[in-house]
Design a protein around this motif. Structure first.
Motif, PDB file in Angstrom:
ATOM      1  N   ARG A 298      -6.638  -7.770   6.288  1.00 34.64           N
ATOM      2  CA  ARG A 298      -5.618  -6.726   6.436  1.00 34.64           C
ATOM      3  C   ARG A 298      -4.228  -7.283   6.130  1.00 34.64           C
ATOM      4  O   ARG A 298      -3.415  -6.624   5.485  1.00 34.64           O
ATOM      5  N   ASP A 299      -3.965  -8.484   6.621  1.00 34.59           N
ATOM      6  CA  ASP A 299      -2.663  -9.101   6.357  1.00 34.59           C
ATOM      7  C   ASP A 299      -2.452  -9.323   4.862  1.00 34.59           C
ATOM      8  O   ASP A 299      -1.349  -9.137   4.348  1.00 34.59           O
ATOM      9  N   ARG A 300      -3.504  -9.727   4.169  1.00 33.94           N
ATOM     10  CA  ARG A 300      -3.400  -9.902   2.713  1.00 33.94           C
ATOM     11  C   ARG A 300      -2.997  -8.603   2.045  1.00 33.94           C
ATOM     12  O   ARG A 300      -2.165  -8.582   1.152  1.00 33.94           O
ATOM     13  N   ARG A 301      -3.614  -7.514   2.484  1.00 32.76           N
ATOM     14  CA  ARG A 301      -3.308  -6.219   1.888  1.00 32.76           C
ATOM     15  C   ARG A 301      -1.849  -5.850   2.132  1.00 32.76           C
ATOM     16  O   ARG A 301      -1.170  -5.358   1.241  1.00 32.76           O
ATOM     17  N   ARG A 302      -1.397  -6.095   3.319  1.00 32.32           N
ATOM     18  CA  ARG A 302       0.008  -5.765   3.615  1.00 32.32           C
ATOM     19  C   ARG A 302       0.960  -6.603   2.766  1.00 32.32           C
ATOM     20  O   ARG A 302       1.959  -6.103   2.264  1.00 32.32           O
TER      21      ARG A 302
ATOM     22  N   ALA B 132       0.938  -5.260  -0.743  1.00 37.39           N
ATOM     23  CA  ALA B 132       1.731  -4.027  -0.862  1.00 37.39           C
ATOM     24  C   ALA B 132       3.216  -4.358  -0.942  1.00 37.39           C
ATOM     25  O   ALA B 132       3.956  -3.749  -1.723  1.00 37.39           O
ATOM     26  N   LEU B 133       3.659  -5.320  -0.170  1.00 36.62           N
ATOM     27  CA  LEU B 133       5.064  -5.732  -0.236  1.00 36.62           C
ATOM     28  C   LEU B 133       5.391  -6.335  -1.597  1.00 36.62           C
ATOM     29  O   LEU B 133       6.446  -6.047  -2.171  1.00 36.62           O
ATOM     30  N   LEU B 134       4.486  -7.151  -2.106  1.00 31.14           N
ATOM     31  CA  LEU B 134       4.716  -7.745  -3.422  1.00 31.14           C
ATOM     32  C   LEU B 134       4.769  -6.670  -4.498  1.00 31.14           C
ATOM     33  O   LEU B 134       5.603  -6.718  -5.406  1.00 31.14           O
TER      34      LEU B 134
ATOM     35  N   HIS C 219       6.050  -7.607  -8.015  1.00 32.79           N
ATOM     36  CA  HIS C 219       5.100  -8.683  -8.300  1.00 32.79           C
ATOM     37  C   HIS C 219       3.701  -8.094  -8.463  1.00 32.79           C
ATOM     38  O   HIS C 219       3.395  -7.022  -7.963  1.00 32.79           O
ATOM     39  N   ALA C 220       2.870  -8.795  -9.169  1.00 31.49           N
ATOM     40  CA  ALA C 220       1.482  -8.351  -9.351  1.00 31.49           C
ATOM     41  C   ALA C 220       0.743  -8.423  -8.016  1.00 31.49           C
ATOM     42  O   ALA C 220       0.977  -9.314  -7.207  1.00 31.49           O
ATOM     43  N   VAL C 221      -0.122  -7.478  -7.793  1.00 29.41           N
ATOM     44  CA  VAL C 221      -0.932  -7.483  -6.580  1.00 29.41           C
ATOM     45  C   VAL C 221      -2.044  -8.513  -6.757  1.00 29.41           C
ATOM     46  O   VAL C 221      -2.719  -8.541  -7.777  1.00 29.41           O
ATOM     47  N   LEU C 222      -2.198  -9.347  -5.734  1.00 29.22           N
ATOM     48  CA  LEU C 222      -3.257 -10.336  -5.767  1.00 29.22           C
ATOM     49  C   LEU C 222      -4.551  -9.676  -5.349  1.00 29.22           C
ATOM     50  O   LEU C 222      -4.595  -8.902  -4.415  1.00 29.22           O
ATOM     51  N   GLY C 223      -5.637  -9.956  -6.031  1.00 32.29           N
ATOM     52  CA  GLY C 223      -6.919  -9.360  -5.651  1.00 32.29           C
ATOM     53  C   GLY C 223      -8.063 -10.204  -6.136  1.00 32.29           C
ATOM     54  O   GLY C 223      -8.027 -10.713  -7.240  1.00 32.29           O
TER      55      GLY C 223
END
Length: 159
Positions: A66-70, A73-75, A80-84
């Protein structure tokens, strides 16, 4: 089990594999397992049994997801590109980590745990029911809801 080193050497490898499957990151998985045992040792009470450790590691890994997703979203908001990453297939479909994180954010904690136990840990419905103390029918119903929500999210994400 009273010896912390024995408990760590016995349970940490399985917990590490579980967290790594959820997070797709060895480093994050190691951090989860080490802080879990560190917190338990700091509390000073008797060490819990494996089912407790299994669920605690799952919950901590889901929180990290969940923290990664947040953060993503901020990035994204800041250009910035979303990391996935990619997680193992769910019902034969490859699911990107950001899609899974979006789904986890919509689920209550127990349903999110069921998702992990089924699709990342590959437990069957009865094993999940036994582990979380619910009926197999309840697990079946929640898995159907998870599949429906995943299909809806995948449809939103499609170009």
């Amino acid at each position: 089990m009273t010896d912390p080193l024995d408990a760590y050497s016995r349970y940490a490898p399985a917990l590490l594999r579980k967290c790594e499957r959820i997070l797709a990151s060895r480093e994050d998985a190691e951090d989860i397992v080490q802080t879990l045992f560190g917190d338990l040792l700091r509390d000073g009470g008797p060490l819990p049994d494996f089912p407790y450790l299994f669920r605690a590691a799952t919950n901590r890994a889901l929180n990290r997801l969940r923290d990664r997703r947040r953060r993503a979203a901020l990035l994204e908001r800041h250009g910035h590109a979303v990391l996935g990453g990619v997680v193992p297939p769910v019902d034969g479909r490859v699911v990107h980590l950001d899609l899974l994180a979006r789904l986890v954010d919509q689920l209550d904690p127990e349903t999110a745990e069921i998702l992990v136990l089924r699709y990342l840990d590959h437990l069957d419905q009865q094993e999940i029911a036994d582990l979380i103390g619910r009926s197999r029918r309840t697990v079946h119903t929640r898995l159907a809801d998870i599949r429906d929500r995943l299909a809806a999210l995948a449809g939103e994400a499609a170009p």
